[in-house]
Scaffold this motif. Structure first.
Motif, PDB file in Angstrom:
ATOM      1  N   ALA A 289      -0.061  15.838  -6.602  1.00 21.64           N
ATOM      2  CA  ALA A 289       1.049  14.896  -6.500  1.00 21.64           C
ATOM      3  C   ALA A 289       2.069  15.384  -5.484  1.00 21.64           C
ATOM      4  O   ALA A 289       2.252  16.588  -5.288  1.00 21.64           O
ATOM      5  N   ARG A 290       2.727  14.444  -4.836  1.00 25.62           N
ATOM      6  CA  ARG A 290       3.748  14.757  -3.859  1.00 25.62           C
ATOM      7  C   ARG A 290       5.058  14.076  -4.240  1.00 25.62           C
ATOM      8  O   ARG A 290       5.065  12.953  -4.745  1.00 25.62           O
ATOM      9  N   SER A 291       6.158  14.747  -4.004  1.00 28.02           N
ATOM     10  CA  SER A 291       7.483  14.184  -4.234  1.00 28.02           C
ATOM     11  C   SER A 291       8.439  14.868  -3.268  1.00 28.02           C
ATOM     12  O   SER A 291       8.052  15.775  -2.512  1.00 28.02           O
TER      13      SER A 291
ATOM     14  N   LEU B 191       0.829  -1.201   0.000  1.00 30.14           N
ATOM     15  CA  LEU B 191       0.000   0.000   0.000  1.00 30.14           C
ATOM     16  C   LEU B 191       0.866   1.255   0.000  1.00 30.14           C
ATOM     17  O   LEU B 191       1.926   1.284   0.606  1.00 30.14           O
ATOM     18  N   ASP B 192       0.412   2.276  -0.697  1.00 29.93           N
ATOM     19  CA  ASP B 192       1.098   3.574  -0.700  1.00 29.93           C
ATOM     20  C   ASP B 192       0.188   4.568   0.006  1.00 29.93           C
ATOM     21  O   ASP B 192      -0.530   5.331  -0.640  1.00 29.93           O
ATOM     22  N   PRO B 193       0.161   4.579   1.329  1.00 28.23           N
ATOM     23  CA  PRO B 193      -0.853   5.336   2.069  1.00 28.23           C
ATOM     24  C   PRO B 193      -0.708   6.844   1.969  1.00 28.23           C
ATOM     25  O   PRO B 193      -1.641   7.565   2.298  1.00 28.23           O
ATOM     26  N   LEU B 194       0.449   7.335   1.526  1.00 28.82           N
ATOM     27  CA  LEU B 194       0.643   8.776   1.397  1.00 28.82           C
ATOM     28  C   LEU B 194       0.683   9.232  -0.054  1.00 28.82           C
ATOM     29  O   LEU B 194       0.842  10.414  -0.326  1.00 28.82           O
ATOM     30  N   GLY B 195       0.552   8.322  -0.975  1.00 26.40           N
ATOM     31  CA  GLY B 195       0.594   8.691  -2.388  1.00 26.40           C
ATOM     32  C   GLY B 195       1.906   9.330  -2.787  1.00 26.40           C
ATOM     33  O   GLY B 195       1.950  10.134  -3.711  1.00 26.40           O
ATOM     34  N   MET B 196       2.983   8.983  -2.095  1.00 24.57           N
ATOM     35  CA  MET B 196       4.286   9.587  -2.380  1.00 24.57           C
ATOM     36  C   MET B 196       5.198   8.674  -3.196  1.00 24.57           C
ATOM     37  O   MET B 196       6.240   9.114  -3.679  1.00 24.57           O
ATOM     38  N   GLN B 197       4.822   7.419  -3.325  1.00 28.58           N
ATOM     39  CA  GLN B 197       5.661   6.494  -4.075  1.00 28.58           C
ATOM     40  C   GLN B 197       5.523   6.686  -5.583  1.00 28.58           C
ATOM     41  O   GLN B 197       6.428   6.340  -6.344  1.00 28.58           O
ATOM     42  N   ASN B 198       4.405   7.229  -6.019  1.00 27.22           N
ATOM     43  CA  ASN B 198       4.116   7.306  -7.453  1.00 27.22           C
ATOM     44  C   ASN B 198       5.192   8.035  -8.246  1.00 27.22           C
ATOM     45  O   ASN B 198       5.565   7.613  -9.350  1.00 27.22           O
ATOM     46  N   ALA B 199       5.696   9.137  -7.695  1.00 28.48           N
ATOM     47  CA  ALA B 199       6.709   9.907  -8.418  1.00 28.48           C
ATOM     48  C   ALA B 199       7.970   9.081  -8.622  1.00 28.48           C
ATOM     49  O   ALA B 199       8.593   9.116  -9.687  1.00 28.48           O
ATOM     50  N   GLY B 200       8.362   8.317  -7.602  1.00 26.90           N
ATOM     51  CA  GLY B 200       9.539   7.472  -7.726  1.00 26.90           C
ATOM     52  C   GLY B 200       9.328   6.343  -8.704  1.00 26.90           C
ATOM     53  O   GLY B 200      10.232   5.985  -9.474  1.00 26.90           O
TER      54      GLY B 200
ATOM     55  N   ASP C 100      12.886   8.079  -2.841  1.00 22.77           N
ATOM     56  CA  ASP C 100      12.393   6.878  -2.163  1.00 22.77           C
ATOM     57  C   ASP C 100      12.731   6.925  -0.677  1.00 22.77           C
ATOM     58  O   ASP C 100      11.923   6.527   0.171  1.00 22.77           O
ATOM     59  N   PHE C 101      13.912   7.443  -0.359  1.00 20.92           N
ATOM     60  CA  PHE C 101      14.333   7.584   1.036  1.00 20.92           C
ATOM     61  C   PHE C 101      13.410   8.576   1.753  1.00 20.92           C
ATOM     62  O   PHE C 101      13.011   8.366   2.909  1.00 20.92           O
ATOM     63  N   MET C 102      13.049   9.651   1.068  1.00 22.62           N
ATOM     64  CA  MET C 102      12.155  10.646   1.657  1.00 22.62           C
ATOM     65  C   MET C 102      10.789  10.041   1.974  1.00 22.62           C
ATOM     66  O   MET C 102      10.245  10.257   3.070  1.00 22.62           O
TER      67      MET C 102
END
Length: 502
Positions: free
Chosen positions: A398-400, A16-25, A285-287
């Motif tokens: 989007a978040r990154s 699961l990507d609960p913060l929607g932050m993985q998409n950019a990576g 990804d670390f972030m």
């Protein structure tokens, strides 16, 4: 009473990507290794499928999509049986079914039903078009091996696709090909025939063969005809080889990531440009791992009280508990500058944040220091900053790492604990609520990790930070399959093929 909508199904979802932050990576790593995905596990499937298409045209030639699908599924089921029979072959779809089937010790194996799409029988795979449709087809289109033909039937492309089919055909020989076709048509095979079909195994790519030359061409496409994707894949694979050389062994994905993160130059402009793109991906990804650690902590705090906590109470708890550290009241800008130096233990922080040891609260300062070090690393490196802005653009909701850096920079004069307690509420807890609501609206998935009752947040499930998987594992396996990497590192063939670039 548990007040949950009756029309939703509550199931635990891994990955699961609960913060929607993985998409950019994910979008970035897809452009780093195009033509290879996390589910394309062996390169010989590319040659096999091209041959399957060409053989279908010769033997069947029907425009009935159901007949084509049956041909593909029978070929895949047979491939799984061969791999299981000979053993030691990983990355083959349906091999678990094949293992069970061979354990029955049948004199003749009829896999007609197993290769069908009948949901009422035991099938080798449930996907309608098998591994071909679920994993390989899109990547083979990217590589120019396949196109969609008439009546929606996928076919090997003129040129490269048919060349790969012919190379596979020559590699296995006329007798083995005849056996393959006969077994696909009849959907029957005996153990003695499985024994004879060993030349089709994923590991049996012949040295100095046309088939091997085709795979080399696919992996390391250069020249005037090479696309942007071809050049990106080529550069990434050369960086993997460079890592293998430095390690004097077969690398794993994390070894590659850390080597590219910590090596300033490879002495080649193309490779250095690609290395910075990998560094940008790794930073992002670390972030998102650090941000997920904050979510993990917030959920743990909610779970400490049966009645949950309000947003203000969560913020207050974080503010107070962070105050036990001497850095809590230091201005963020000063804290970031102090942490952003070459001595920062990135690997140690990664291990702490992704490991199972330690409580979420104990990991909070690891997450905080990680963000500070990453932000300072990017701010002090003009090349990396430029790549970040280009590869991780800000768009809509989007978040990154770029959006998060901007948020922190606007409040850089605030004390660390003021900033972090606000960040956890505004950018983590509320962000998860928004992301989960979008998934509920669009996908009908109930992924909320907490529930809101009378203004209080009650923990439903925990969450542990998860790194994304940037296609490196199959990329490394491909290099092993074509004889460029082994347990001792680069092979002689790799050195000859790549010259001084590795």
């Amino acid at each position: 009473m548990i007040a949950e909508p009756e029309w939703t199904e509550r199931i635990d979802k891994r990955g699961l990507d609960p913060l929607g932050m993985q998409n950019a990576g994910v979008a970035l790593y897809q452009s780093l290794v195009p033509g290879i995905s996390n589910v394309t596990l062996r390169i010989r499937y590319y040659g096999l499928y091209c041959w399957v298409s060409e053989a279908y045209a010769r033997e069947k030639g029907s425009t009935d999509f159901a007949e084509w699908r049956s041909w593909v599924r029978r070929a895949e089921a047979l491939f799984a049986l061969v791999a299981s029979y000979h053993g030691g072959e990983g990355g083959v779809g349906g091999v678990e079914w094949a293992d069970r089937r061979l354990s029955l010790e049948e004199a003749e194996i009829d896999f007609t039903q197993a290769a069908s799409n009948d949901a009422n029988v035991t099938r080798y795979l449930r996907q309608s078009l098998g591994v071909f449709g679920g994993a390989y087809y899109s990547q083979m289109v990217e590589l120019g091996l396949f196109v969609e033909g008439d009546h929606g039937i996928q076919r090997a492309s003129n040129g490269l696709g048919l060349a790969a089919a012919q190379a596979f055909r020559e590699a296995i020989g006329d007798e083995v090909e005849a056996l393959l076709i006969e077994c696909i048509k009849s959907a029957k095979v005996t153990p003695s025939i499985l024994d004879e079909l060993w030349p089709i195994l994923p590991s049996q790519i012949l040295e100095n063969s046309d088939e091997l030359a085709i795979y080399d061409q696919l992996l390391f496409m250069t020249g005037a005809e090479a696309t942007t994707g071809d050049l990106s894949r080529t550069a990434s694979l050369k960086l993997v080889l460079a890592t293998s050389k430095a390690m004097a062994g077969r690398p794993d994905p994390m070894s590659v990531r850390w080597h590219l993160f910590s090596t300033p130059t490879f002495g080649d402009d193309d490779l250095d440009r690609q290395r910075v793109r990998w560094e940008a991906y790794h930073c992002h990804d670390f972030m998102q791992i650090a941000a997920a650690a904050f979510l993990e902590w917030a959920l743990a705090l909610m779970g400490e009280q049966d009645a949950g906590l309000t947003l203000a109470e969560i913020r207050g708890e974080i503010w107070g508990r962070l105050g036990l550290d001497e850095s809590a009241d230091e201005r963020w800008s000063a804290f970031q500058h102090r942490l952003g130096n070459e001595a920062f233990d990135y690997r140690g922080r990664w291990s702490n944040l992704t490991g199972r040891r330690g409580t979420p609260e104990a990991k909070a300062w690891d997450a905080i220091s990680t963000l500070a070090a990453l932000f300072e690393r990017i701010a002090s490196d003009e090349r990396l900053s430029e790549v970040m802005r280009r590869e991780l653009p800000i768009s809509g909701n989007a978040r990154s790492i770029v959006t998060e850096m901007n948020w922190f920079s606007r409040r850089a004069d605030e004390p660390v604990r003021d900033l972090i307690s606000a960040y956890v509420i505004e950018r983590v807890v509320l962000r998860h609520s928004w992301v989960a609501m979008q998934k509920l609206r669009r996908q009908k998935d109930y992924t909320f990790l907490f529930e809101v009752r009378d203004g209080r947040l009650l923990r439903r499930n925990g969450y542990a930070p998860v790194a994304t998987t940037p296609r490196l594992n199959p990329a490394i396996q491909f290099l092993v399959d074509v004889g460029l990497v082994d347990d001792d590192g680069l092979t002689e063939r790799a050195a000859k093929l790549l010259g001084g670039t590795a």
